[in-house]
Design a protein around this motif. Structure first.
Motif, PDB file in Angstrom:
ATOM      1  N   LYS A  54     -13.817 -27.114   9.578  1.00  0.00           N
ATOM      2  CA  LYS A  54     -15.041 -26.426   9.173  1.00  0.00           C
ATOM      3  C   LYS A  54     -15.766 -27.090   8.003  1.00  0.00           C
ATOM      4  CE  LYS A  54     -16.483 -21.839   7.678  1.00  0.00           C
ATOM      5  NZ  LYS A  54     -16.009 -20.598   7.039  1.00  0.00           N
ATOM      6  N   ASN A  55     -15.010 -27.762   7.128  1.00  0.00           N
ATOM      7  CA  ASN A  55     -15.644 -28.364   5.950  1.00  0.00           C
ATOM      8  C   ASN A  55     -16.637 -29.464   6.327  1.00  0.00           C
ATOM      9  OD1 ASN A  55     -14.086 -27.197   3.432  1.00  0.00           O
ATOM     10  ND2 ASN A  55     -12.629 -27.479   5.101  1.00  0.00           N
ATOM     11  N   VAL A  56     -16.457 -30.032   7.507  1.00  0.00           N
ATOM     12  CA  VAL A  56     -17.412 -31.030   8.004  1.00  0.00           C
ATOM     13  C   VAL A  56     -18.802 -30.397   8.085  1.00  0.00           C
ATOM     14  CG1 VAL A  56     -18.061 -32.362  10.053  1.00  0.00           C
ATOM     15  CG2 VAL A  56     -15.687 -32.358   9.267  1.00  0.00           C
ATOM     16  N   MET A  57     -18.858 -29.146   8.541  1.00  0.00           N
ATOM     17  CA  MET A  57     -20.154 -28.494   8.691  1.00  0.00           C
ATOM     18  C   MET A  57     -20.763 -28.131   7.340  1.00  0.00           C
ATOM     19  SD  MET A  57     -20.362 -28.964  11.781  1.00  0.00           S
ATOM     20  CE  MET A  57     -22.102 -28.590  11.722  1.00  0.00           C
ATOM     21  N   ALA A  58     -19.901 -27.810   6.370  1.00  0.00           N
ATOM     22  CA  ALA A  58     -20.418 -27.523   5.022  1.00  0.00           C
ATOM     23  C   ALA A  58     -21.154 -28.749   4.495  1.00  0.00           C
ATOM     24  CB  ALA A  58     -19.277 -27.134   4.091  1.00  0.00           C
ATOM     25  N   ILE A  59     -20.548 -29.910   4.699  1.00  0.00           N
ATOM     26  CA  ILE A  59     -21.167 -31.140   4.226  1.00  0.00           C
ATOM     27  C   ILE A  59     -22.412 -31.479   5.042  1.00  0.00           C
ATOM     28  CG2 ILE A  59     -20.811 -33.648   4.062  1.00  0.00           C
ATOM     29  CD1 ILE A  59     -17.950 -32.962   3.118  1.00  0.00           C
ATOM     30  N   ALA A  60     -22.306 -31.346   6.358  1.00  0.00           N
ATOM     31  CA  ALA A  60     -23.454 -31.641   7.225  1.00  0.00           C
ATOM     32  C   ALA A  60     -24.653 -30.780   6.825  1.00  0.00           C
ATOM     33  CB  ALA A  60     -23.087 -31.398   8.685  1.00  0.00           C
ATOM     34  N   SER A  61     -24.379 -29.539   6.493  1.00  0.00           N
ATOM     35  CA  SER A  61     -25.454 -28.626   6.103  1.00  0.00           C
ATOM     36  C   SER A  61     -26.021 -28.965   4.724  1.00  0.00           C
ATOM     37  CB  SER A  61     -24.912 -27.195   6.136  1.00  0.00           C
ATOM     38  OG  SER A  61     -25.753 -26.337   5.405  1.00  0.00           O
ATOM     39  N   LEU A  62     -25.116 -29.200   3.758  1.00  0.00           N
ATOM     40  CA  LEU A  62     -25.591 -29.516   2.403  1.00  0.00           C
ATOM     41  C   LEU A  62     -26.390 -30.817   2.380  1.00  0.00           C
ATOM     42  CD1 LEU A  62     -22.417 -28.514   0.354  1.00  0.00           C
ATOM     43  CD2 LEU A  62     -24.686 -27.496   0.111  1.00  0.00           C
ATOM     44  N   GLY A  73     -12.515 -38.177  22.029  1.00  0.00           N
ATOM     45  CA  GLY A  73     -12.294 -36.943  22.782  1.00  0.00           C
ATOM     46  C   GLY A  73     -11.890 -35.752  21.930  1.00  0.00           C
ATOM     47  N   LEU A  74     -11.978 -35.894  20.630  1.00  0.00           N
ATOM     48  CA  LEU A  74     -11.602 -34.776  19.750  1.00  0.00           C
ATOM     49  C   LEU A  74     -12.607 -33.634  19.872  1.00  0.00           C
ATOM     50  CD1 LEU A  74     -10.599 -36.957  16.693  1.00  0.00           C
ATOM     51  CD2 LEU A  74      -9.048 -35.457  17.963  1.00  0.00           C
ATOM     52  N   GLU A  75     -12.090 -32.406  19.773  1.00  0.00           N
ATOM     53  CA  GLU A  75     -12.947 -31.233  19.851  1.00  0.00           C
ATOM     54  C   GLU A  75     -12.984 -30.518  18.512  1.00  0.00           C
ATOM     55  OE1 GLU A  75     -11.784 -28.723  23.096  1.00  0.00           O
ATOM     56  OE2 GLU A  75     -11.710 -30.417  24.498  1.00  0.00           O
ATOM     57  N   PRO A  76     -14.096 -29.836  18.206  1.00  0.00           N
ATOM     58  CA  PRO A  76     -14.162 -29.132  16.917  1.00  0.00           C
ATOM     59  C   PRO A  76     -13.210 -27.938  16.891  1.00  0.00           C
ATOM     60  CG  PRO A  76     -16.078 -28.599  18.267  1.00  0.00           C
ATOM     61  CD  PRO A  76     -15.329 -29.675  18.998  1.00  0.00           C
ATOM     62  N   ASP A  77     -12.596 -27.670  15.737  1.00  0.00           N
ATOM     63  CA  ASP A  77     -11.831 -26.439  15.564  1.00  0.00           C
ATOM     64  C   ASP A  77     -12.781 -25.263  15.806  1.00  0.00           C
ATOM     65  OD1 ASP A  77      -9.803 -28.090  14.798  1.00  0.00           O
ATOM     66  OD2 ASP A  77      -9.875 -27.585  12.660  1.00  0.00           O
ATOM     67  N   PRO A  78     -12.253 -24.115  16.253  1.00  0.00           N
ATOM     68  CA  PRO A  78     -13.141 -22.973  16.541  1.00  0.00           C
ATOM     69  C   PRO A  78     -14.037 -22.594  15.354  1.00  0.00           C
ATOM     70  CG  PRO A  78     -10.935 -22.536  17.372  1.00  0.00           C
ATOM     71  CD  PRO A  78     -10.853 -23.834  16.632  1.00  0.00           C
ATOM     72  N   ASP A  79     -13.496 -22.637  14.133  1.00  0.00           N
ATOM     73  CA  ASP A  79     -14.353 -22.243  13.002  1.00  0.00           C
ATOM     74  C   ASP A  79     -15.399 -23.308  12.680  1.00  0.00           C
ATOM     75  OD1 ASP A  79     -12.468 -23.960  11.925  1.00  0.00           O
ATOM     76  OD2 ASP A  79     -11.982 -22.686  10.202  1.00  0.00           O
ATOM     77  N   MET A  80     -15.108 -24.557  13.036  1.00  0.00           N
ATOM     78  CA  MET A  80     -16.131 -25.608  12.884  1.00  0.00           C
ATOM     79  C   MET A  80     -17.264 -25.385  13.883  1.00  0.00           C
ATOM     80  SD  MET A  80     -15.791 -29.766  13.211  1.00  0.00           S
ATOM     81  CE  MET A  80     -17.272 -30.793  13.318  1.00  0.00           C
ATOM     82  N   ALA A  81     -16.896 -25.076  15.121  1.00  0.00           N
ATOM     83  CA  ALA A  81     -17.914 -24.828  16.151  1.00  0.00           C
ATOM     84  C   ALA A  81     -18.763 -23.615  15.786  1.00  0.00           C
ATOM     85  CB  ALA A  81     -17.246 -24.616  17.511  1.00  0.00           C
ATOM     86  N   ALA A  82     -18.115 -22.574  15.273  1.00  0.00           N
ATOM     87  CA  ALA A  82     -18.845 -21.356  14.897  1.00  0.00           C
ATOM     88  C   ALA A  82     -19.835 -21.656  13.765  1.00  0.00           C
ATOM     89  CB  ALA A  82     -17.867 -20.268  14.464  1.00  0.00           C
ATOM     90  N   GLN A  83     -19.394 -22.438  12.805  1.00  0.00           N
ATOM     91  CA  GLN A  83     -20.267 -22.785  11.680  1.00  0.00           C
ATOM     92  C   GLN A  83     -21.433 -23.657  12.155  1.00  0.00           C
ATOM     93  OE1 GLN A  83     -19.725 -21.360   8.809  1.00  0.00           O
ATOM     94  NE2 GLN A  83     -21.427 -22.328   7.733  1.00  0.00           N
ATOM     95  N   SER A  84     -21.142 -24.541  13.101  1.00  0.00           N
ATOM     96  CA  SER A  84     -22.177 -25.407  13.674  1.00  0.00           C
ATOM     97  C   SER A  84     -23.252 -24.565  14.368  1.00  0.00           C
ATOM     98  CB  SER A  84     -21.517 -26.389  14.644  1.00  0.00           C
ATOM     99  OG  SER A  84     -22.356 -26.731  15.702  1.00  0.00           O
ATOM    100  N   ASP A  85     -22.826 -23.534  15.093  1.00  0.00           N
ATOM    101  CA  ASP A  85     -23.778 -22.622  15.742  1.00  0.00           C
ATOM    102  C   ASP A  85     -24.626 -21.911  14.698  1.00  0.00           C
ATOM    103  OD1 ASP A  85     -23.008 -23.176  18.337  1.00  0.00           O
ATOM    104  OD2 ASP A  85     -21.467 -21.614  18.372  1.00  0.00           O
ATOM    105  N   LYS A  86     -23.951 -21.466  13.641  1.00  0.00           N
ATOM    106  CA  LYS A  86     -24.628 -20.714  12.589  1.00  0.00           C
ATOM    107  C   LYS A  86     -25.676 -21.574  11.875  1.00  0.00           C
ATOM    108  CE  LYS A  86     -23.388 -17.988   8.576  1.00  0.00           C
ATOM    109  NZ  LYS A  86     -22.335 -17.811   7.579  1.00  0.00           N
TER     110      LYS A  86
END
Lengths: 111, 140
Positions: A54-62, A73-86
Motif C-alpha cells: 500500500k505504501n507504493v500508492m501513498a508515494i504515487a499520490s504524494l 507478473g506481480l499483483e498488487p496487495d488488496p490494500d494497495m489495489a483499494a488505495q489505487s481505486d481510491k
C-alpha cells in the motif's frame, strides 16, 4: 501519452485505479527503493517496480505519478489495489522484467 | 494557520496519511507548486521515520505568508548519533522495513535537500524532534 495508450500498446493488465486511465504519462521512473522514488521521481511519471504494498500508492499520490507498473507478473496487495481505486491512480502489470518494459516505455515516450 | 496530526509508530498502512492531508491544505492555500512538492518529500520522509522507528508522534504544521514551519516530535528510542544518521546510505531500519523498500538511508538526506532549514534534536530513550522550515517566496 495517456495511461490507456500504454495499456493498449504494451499489453498491460489493469489491476485497479481505472478511473485514472486518462492520466497523462510524461516520463518514467524505475526503482524499488521508496525514498529514491520520493526524492527523484516527478509529476506524471509511470513508476516501474516490484513493490506491491500500500505504501507504493501513498508515494504515487504524494508525487502525483501517472500510474504504477508492476513487473514479473506481480499483483498488487488488496490494500494497495483499494488505495489505487481510491486515489484514481492505475496499477498496471506486465509479465516481463523491468528491463524489457522500461525499454519499451522509453521508446514510446521519447520524442 | 496551524494544523496538528497524530502519527502511529509501526503502522505502515497509515504512513503518509498526515503528509497527504498537509499537501491538500497547501494546495487549498494556493502555495506555489514547487514549494508544495519539496515540502511533501520532506514531510513524508519525516513521517515514515516516526512510523519505522518510534512509538508514536505528532506532526505540527504552521503556515504564514513567509514560511511553512514543520515540527515532528516523537516518543521513541532517539538517535544516538545524528551526524551518522544524516549520512546517505546509513540506516538502522529492520529487515522487514527494508524488504518493503524503506530503510535505504536516503530519508534524512531527502529531507535536507528539500527544506531551507533543518534542526534535529534527540534524547536517547525519550524521542526525537525534527524541525524544518521552508520559505514560501524565496524559492530556495
Amino acid at each position: 501519452m495517456k495511461v490507456s495508450e500504454l495499456v493498449n500498446n504494451l499489453g498491460l493488465k489493469v489491476y485497479s485505479g481505472e478511473s485514472g486511465i486518462d492520466k497523462e504519462v510524461e516520463g518514467g521512473y524505475v526503482s524499488d527503493l521508496l525514498s529514491d522514488v520520493m526524492g527523484n521521481a516527478d509529476t506524471g511519471m509511470a513508476w516501474i517496480t516490484l513493490q506491491t504494498h500500500k505504501n507504493v500508492m501513498a508515494i504515487a499520490s504524494l508525487k502525483d505519478l501517472a500510474c504504477v507498473i508492476l513487473v514479473k507478473g506481480l499483483e498488487p496487495d488488496p490494500d494497495m489495489a483499494a488505495q489505487s481505486d481510491k486515489e484514481g491512480i492505475p496499477v498496471l502489470g506486465t509479465s516481463g522484467q523491468a528491463f524489457e518494459i522500461t525499454g519499451k516505455l522509453y521508446e514510446m515516450i521519447k520524442k | 494557520m496551524h494544523y496538528e496530526y497524530a502519527i502511529e509508530g509501526g503502522n505502515f498502512s497509515k504512513a503518509g496519511l498526515a503528509s497527504s492531508e498537509v499537501k491538500k491544505k497547501l494546495r487549498q492555500l494556493n502555495v506555489d507548486n514547487q514549494v508544495v512538492k519539496r515540502v511533501v518529500v520532506a514531510l513524508y520522509e519525516a513521517e515514515v521515520n516516526i512510523v519505522a522507528h518510534a512509538y508514536n508522534g505528532t506532526m505540527n504544521v504552521e503556515i504564514d505568508e513567509e514560511k511553512i514551519l514543520l515540527v515532528l516530535q516523537d516518543s521513541g528510542p532517539g538517535i544516538p548519533d545524528i551526524e551518522k544518521a544524516m549520512e546517505e546510505g546509513y540506516s538502522t531500519a529492520s529487515p522487514e522495513v527494508r524488504e518493503m523498500g524503506f530503510g535505504a538511508g536516503m530519508g534524512l538526506s531527502n529531507i535536507k535537500k528539500n527544506v531551507d532549514h533543518l534542526d534535529i534534536s534527540s534524547e536517547i530513550g525519550k524521542g526525537t524532534r525534527v524541525e524544518m522550515i521552508t520559505y514560501i517566496n524565496r524559492g530556495r
